[in-house]
Scaffold this active site. Structure first.
Site, PDB file in Angstrom:
ATOM      1  CG  HIS A 118      -0.386   0.277   2.515  1.00  9.43           C
ATOM      2  ND1 HIS A 118       0.016  -0.717   3.382  1.00  9.43           N
ATOM      3  CD2 HIS A 118      -0.113   1.442   3.135  1.00  9.43           C
ATOM      4  CE1 HIS A 118       0.486  -0.176   4.484  1.00  9.43           C
ATOM      5  NE2 HIS A 118       0.416   1.144   4.363  1.00  9.43           N
ATOM      6  CB  SER A 124       3.082   1.343   6.299  1.00  7.36           C
ATOM      7  OG  SER A 124       1.859   1.549   6.950  1.00  7.36           O
ATOM      8  CG  ASP A 179       0.000  -4.037   2.686  1.00  8.45           C
ATOM      9  OD1 ASP A 179       0.419  -3.584   1.598  1.00  8.45           O
ATOM     10  OD2 ASP A 179      -0.180  -3.329   3.696  1.00  8.45           O
TER      11      ASP A 179
END
Length: 250
Positions: free
Chosen positions: A68, A202, A108
């Site tokens: 992402h 992230s 992801d």
């Protein structure tokens, strides 16, 4: 795999160097300088805003991060590091997992191939990843490092931070979200301790016993607990296959 019309990327492989007031981990501590030499700092930027992600070096010319962070973005990724030991390297190609879904942050994971090899030294090193048959256990204490927020609101401090998080039972994350997939995700974080990754973290690694076992993925609305990380052991065969396809030694 993105090979044409791709955004410009550069990665900064760093230890625990200072960053210009980016956003950081909640409830953690400042990392010892250069104690995380596998960390990569990615900053996404377009005409209206910028955001940051982490990543980690698994080969001198390969970095793992969260899908992402780069999905559907025509952006410029660059490093604004200032420390002498930083290495600024462009990524020529990257491949997002074919079953990646932004909804629920399923699968992801992204593999980035650097245009040139990072110079491996005391300050920049690779980290081993979990193999297909290696799994963390409930109760294992692991470490995450990153430049994400230290609270719900910015700004954060200007150094790399780290936090210890405990592996939880899958059913805890399953109660919170129907998108949780036990085979491909790891449930992490103890709500009593109020420690967590947050925006900006992230793509960073969940390190257990000196190996990367997870990748910081999207969380749920509660920023503290729990968090679902991508389970590297589940994706290890895919990672190995992509390393061969991109001409990297597995």
């Amino acid at each position: 795999m993105n090979t044409t019309n791709t955004p410009f990327l550069s990665l900064c492989t760093v230890g625990a160097l200072n960053q210009p007031r980016s956003l950081q981990i909640i409830g953690g501590r400042e990392a010892v300088p250069h104690s995380r030499p596998y960390m990569a700092y990615l900053k996404t930027q377009n005409e209206t805003h910028s955001s940051a992600c982490g990543g980690f070096l698994i080969r001198p010319d390969a970095v793992l991060s969260a899908a992402h962070c780069v999905d559907k973005k025509r952006v410029r990724l660059h490093c604004s590091c200032t420390e002498r030991s930083q290495q600024k390297i462009r990524a020529g190609k990257w491949v997002i997992h074919p079953q990646y879904l932004h909804k629920g942050f399923k699968n992801d994971i992204v593999l980035l191939k650097l245009k040139k090899k990072a110079e491996i030294n005391d300050n920049v090193q690779c980290i081993s990843i979990a193999k297909e048959n290696e799994r963390v256990r409930v109760g294992d204490l692991c470490t995450v490092s990153g430049w994400g927020r230290t609270s719900l609101d910015p700004p954060g401090s200007d150094v790399l931070r780290e936090v210890e998080l405990k592996v939880q039972e899958d059913k805890i994350c399953q109660r919170v979200s129907s998108n949780y997939q036990r085979q491909s995700m790891i449930c992490v974080g103890d709500e009593k301790e109020e420690k967590a990754t947050y925006k900006g973290d992230s793509g960073g690694p969940l390190v257990c016993n000196k190996k990367a076992h997870g990748i910081v993925s999207g969380g749920y609305e509660n920023p503290f607990f729990p968090k679902a990380f991508a389970r590297i052991s589940h994706f290890e065969p895919w990672i190995r296959k992509q390393l061969k396809r991109t001409g990297l030694s597995p």
